[in-house]
Write a protein that holds these residues in place. Structure first.
Motif, PDB file in Angstrom:
ATOM      1  N   ARG A   1      43.069  30.852  43.605  1.00 51.64           N
ATOM      2  CA  ARG A   1      42.703  32.244  43.853  1.00 51.64           C
ATOM      3  C   ARG A   1      43.960  33.095  44.077  1.00 51.64           C
ATOM      4  N   GLY A   2      44.889  32.572  44.857  1.00 52.25           N
ATOM      5  CA  GLY A   2      46.136  33.294  45.107  1.00 52.25           C
ATOM      6  C   GLY A   2      46.951  33.484  43.835  1.00 52.25           C
ATOM      7  N   LEU A   3      46.973  32.453  43.008  1.00 48.61           N
ATOM      8  CA  LEU A   3      47.719  32.525  41.752  1.00 48.61           C
ATOM      9  C   LEU A   3      47.110  33.577  40.820  1.00 48.61           C
ATOM     10  N   LEU A   4      45.783  33.626  40.732  1.00 42.18           N
ATOM     11  CA  LEU A   4      45.121  34.621  39.885  1.00 42.18           C
ATOM     12  C   LEU A   4      45.361  36.033  40.413  1.00 42.18           C
ATOM     13  N   PHE A   5      45.415  36.181  41.730  1.00 44.16           N
ATOM     14  CA  PHE A   5      45.710  37.483  42.327  1.00 44.16           C
ATOM     15  C   PHE A   5      47.112  37.942  41.920  1.00 44.16           C
ATOM     16  N   ILE A   6      48.078  37.034  42.026  1.00 41.68           N
ATOM     17  CA  ILE A   6      49.456  37.361  41.649  1.00 41.68           C
ATOM     18  C   ILE A   6      49.551  37.683  40.159  1.00 41.68           C
ATOM     19  N   MET A   7      48.853  36.920  39.338  1.00 39.37           N
ATOM     20  CA  MET A   7      48.855  37.176  37.896  1.00 39.37           C
ATOM     21  C   MET A   7      48.290  38.558  37.587  1.00 39.37           C
ATOM     22  N   SER A   8      47.148  38.896  38.203  1.00 40.61           N
ATOM     23  CA  SER A   8      46.542  40.202  37.938  1.00 40.61           C
ATOM     24  C   SER A   8      47.428  41.334  38.455  1.00 40.61           C
ATOM     25  N   MET A   9      48.120  41.093  39.561  1.00 37.57           N
ATOM     26  CA  MET A   9      49.056  42.072  40.116  1.00 37.57           C
ATOM     27  C   MET A   9      50.225  42.311  39.151  1.00 37.57           C
TER      28      MET A   9
ATOM     29  N   LEU B   1      52.998  45.746  35.088  1.00 40.38           N
ATOM     30  CA  LEU B   1      53.693  45.810  33.793  1.00 40.38           C
ATOM     31  C   LEU B   1      52.884  46.528  32.714  1.00 40.38           C
ATOM     32  N   TYR B   2      51.583  46.259  32.697  1.00 33.11           N
ATOM     33  CA  TYR B   2      50.722  46.784  31.632  1.00 33.11           C
ATOM     34  C   TYR B   2      49.447  47.360  32.260  1.00 33.11           C
ATOM     35  N   PRO B   3      49.549  48.515  32.933  1.00 28.17           N
ATOM     36  CA  PRO B   3      48.433  49.042  33.720  1.00 28.17           C
ATOM     37  C   PRO B   3      47.177  49.391  32.923  1.00 28.17           C
ATOM     38  N   GLU B   4      47.300  49.607  31.616  1.00 30.86           N
ATOM     39  CA  GLU B   4      46.132  49.982  30.816  1.00 30.86           C
ATOM     40  C   GLU B   4      45.362  48.774  30.290  1.00 30.86           C
ATOM     41  N   ILE B   5      45.933  47.580  30.477  1.00 29.62           N
ATOM     42  CA  ILE B   5      45.310  46.378  29.923  1.00 29.62           C
ATOM     43  C   ILE B   5      44.189  45.882  30.832  1.00 29.62           C
ATOM     44  N   LEU B   6      43.087  45.468  30.235  1.00 33.73           N
ATOM     45  CA  LEU B   6      41.950  44.934  30.990  1.00 33.73           C
ATOM     46  C   LEU B   6      41.945  43.418  30.876  1.00 33.73           C
TER      47      LEU B   6
ATOM     48  N   CYS C   1      42.417  32.815  29.977  1.00 36.73           N
ATOM     49  CA  CYS C   1      42.217  34.244  30.223  1.00 36.73           C
ATOM     50  C   CYS C   1      42.380  35.022  28.918  1.00 36.73           C
ATOM     51  N   GLU C   2      41.847  36.231  28.924  1.00 34.77           N
ATOM     52  CA  GLU C   2      41.964  37.109  27.760  1.00 34.77           C
ATOM     53  C   GLU C   2      42.317  38.516  28.223  1.00 34.77           C
ATOM     54  N   LEU C   3      42.817  39.309  27.275  1.00 28.45           N
ATOM     55  CA  LEU C   3      43.006  40.733  27.483  1.00 28.45           C
ATOM     56  C   LEU C   3      41.979  41.434  26.610  1.00 28.45           C
ATOM     57  N   LYS C   4      41.095  42.202  27.243  1.00 26.32           N
ATOM     58  CA  LYS C   4      39.957  42.779  26.531  1.00 26.32           C
ATOM     59  C   LYS C   4      40.373  43.730  25.412  1.00 26.32           C
ATOM     60  N   ASN C   5      41.460  44.452  25.608  1.00 29.04           N
ATOM     61  CA  ASN C   5      41.803  45.500  24.658  1.00 29.04           C
ATOM     62  C   ASN C   5      43.052  45.216  23.826  1.00 29.04           C
TER      63      ASN C   5
END
Length: 545
Positions: free
Chosen positions: A70-78, A83-88, A101-105
């Motif tokens: 959970r901590g690792l995923l939090f850091i990854m999403s952070m 770096l890429y604020p528009e990416i979902l 994991c995927e990037l929706k856009n």
């Protein structure tokens, strides 16, 4: 004041935090990530109270491993947000010590992944504080209106919650279900690598907490997950919010019928595959606990009959070695799950005779006496018949070494959940199975939830050893999950888990599962077909003998 640690009384200062009281121990063992206080998981900033009973959790522990991931995923999403604020970003499935994991856009590039790796390491090296904050319901609703993701939305759908919990770190916030490490520095090891159209975030296993193991491909498993995910994406059912909305709109029956139709279609396709391969005379089925093997085998049998093939069932359980020959485990106890607990010579001799068209005398294992008995039962395999055999070792060729591979058709089945809480919080396949098993154990065996939960670790240990290593050897995989099943099992399971009190060792797990289940709207179980695989756990199956 005094607390209890490892069954010994320890003197500490009043209101001292765990991180301070056990500073030396935590520095000495850098895998410690959280604690269990009075059978409840807490982070290391917890302020100890007089007479608290405490256990330190590292990543070799089930709860500790969850917190690390959970901590690792939090850091990854952070890192992605910075770096890429528009990416979902979406977290899709768990594959052996990794999340896909995927990037929706967009599709990630090698350069993008490398940039994220560096940013994640910066965040970890900075050892930044991670804090949990609560937003009142009204403010949370306003907050979510500004967001483009489903962060925390599931919490607001839970009528029992007046607040929404978010984790904050240096201006970044996100919702994660469960306890988080108190700072980013507790995540010591990770890897991130481009994979297919997405990427893998990788972490240490509970068995090997101090290294990242080489990645092992599980292409068949991933293909099975993706197939179901694509179908439910097309139907607009990917997370709790969407399925709850369907139920509130009175469309639950349609969802049930679609989910059941998918099962029937896949079982029919498997039967067709068997029919096309005339040389396949033995169908071997294996899967972890509460996968629904009994109902699957019976429904497959019906589809085989439509193809002109008659199934005959042979039980591995009747081929146990005599009790005095049963191997012992590392604790000196009888190990009934070991391959050597099966009388391999007798089993293979009988299978060979059956395939030659000969008649055999069928043993019946008497579990009270620990011996095989011959009660006059015989079996013979006709030309239009196939053998169906189910057991934990069925995908392992060492169970049936005398049978040519060309005559075996192997099927791996499991409840491979594709439904997520939201973009960042996936629903564990293990959680789905343990909810199924808790309900079934109570319905058919009279066990309470405490007994089921207490046995779960040993059950999963056997699966890791005897089933999962062979899953990719299967000719076909069948996903027994039903998109609506947690909604159907919700009320049954909550009532059972709520009977576990804080004095019980299983309290933390029961509390976690209760909280999780309460996110789901209840579905009317009367609408579930009698031949549904889920009825194996609810107790209304047409296949009950």
């Amino acid at each position: 004041m005094k607390i209890v640690y490892k069954n010994m009384e320890v003197d500490i200062n009043e209101n001292e935090r765990v991180i301070d009281a056990f500073k030396e121990k935590i520095q000495e063992d850098n895998n410690i990530i959280a604690c269990m206080v009075n059978n409840e998981v807490k982070n290391l900033n917890y302020k100890l109270q007089n007479n608290d009973n405490i256990e330190l959790l590292d990543i070799t522990n089930r709860d500790g491993a969850r917190i690390y991931t959970r901590g690792l995923l939090f850091i990854m999403s952070m890192a992605f947000k910075q770096l890429y604020p528009e990416i979902l970003l979406t977290v899709n499935y768990q594959l052996k010590s990794s999340m896909i994991c995927e990037l929706k856009n967009t599709i990630p590039t090698e350069e993008m992944i490398e940039n994220v790796r560096k940013k994640m390491q910066e965040i970890i090296d900075a050892n930044l504080k991670i804090e949990k904050r609560e937003l009142p319901r009204e403010k949370a609703i306003e907050f979510l209106k500004k967001e483009y993701t489903t962060i925390g939305k599931a919490q607001l759908e839970n009528k029992e919650k007046d607040e929404m919990s978010l984790y904050f770190c240096e201006g970044y916030y996100n919702y994660f279900f469960g306890v988080m490490p108190i700072s980013t520095g507790f995540i010591k090891l990770f890897d991130i690598m481009k994979y297919s159209n997405g990427f893998l975030i990788r972490y240490p296993s509970k068995k090997e907490p101090n290294k990242i193991m080489p990645y092992e491909e599980t292409k068949k498993l991933l293909r099975t997950l993706e197939e179901y995910d694509d179908i439910y994406k097309a139907l607009g059912v990917c997370n709790i919010d969407q399925i709850n909305k369907i139920i509130r709109e009175g469309k639950a029956k349609e969802l049930i019928l679609i989910s059941e139709a998918l099962h029937e279609k896949k079982i029919s396709q498997i039967a067709d595959q068997v029919a096309k391969n005339k040389e396949k005379r033995i169908i071997l089925i294996a899967g972890p606990s509460s996968s629904g093997k009994t109902t699957f085998a019976k429904r497959l049998g019906i589809q085989l009959r439509l193809n002109g093939i008659k199934p005959k069932t042979i039980s591995v359980d009747n081929y146990f070695v005599e009790r005095e020959e049963t191997p012992l485990d590392e604790n000196g106890k009888l190990d009934f799950e070991a391959l050597e607990a099966v009388d391999l010579k007798l089993l293979n001799d009988d299978l060979c005779k059956l395939l030659k068209g000969e008649e055999i005398k069928m043993p019946t294992f008497n579990f009270k006496t620990g011996h095989k008995e011959y009660l006059g039962n015989t079996m013979k395999l006709e030309e239009d018949e196939v053998l169906v055999m189910e057991g934990i070792h069925c995908l392992n060729d060492n169970l049936t070494p005398s049978i040519p591979t060309s005559q075996k058709f192997k099927i791996y089945i499991s409840a491979l959940t594709v439904l997520n809480i939201d973009y960042y919080n996936r629903i564990s396949t293990t959680d789905t199975r343990i909810i199924r098993r808790t309900v079934r154990d109570n319905q058919f065996r009279g066990y309470n939830a405490k007994k089921t939960l207490s046995a779960w670790n040993s059950i999963t240990a056997g699966e890791v050893k005897n089933i999962f290593p062979y899953q990719e050897d299967a000719d076909v995989m069948f996903n027994t999950s039903l998109i609506y099943e947690i909604n159907a099992l919700r009320n049954y399971a909550i009532s059972l888990f709520e009977q576990i009190t804080q004095e019980d060792e299983e309290y933390s797990e029961a509390k976690r599962l209760c909280k999780f289940l309460k996110y789901f709207e209840q579905i009317d179980t009367e609408d579930i077909p009698k031949n549904s695989l889920l009825q194996e756990f609810l107790g209304n199956s047409i296949f009950e003998e």
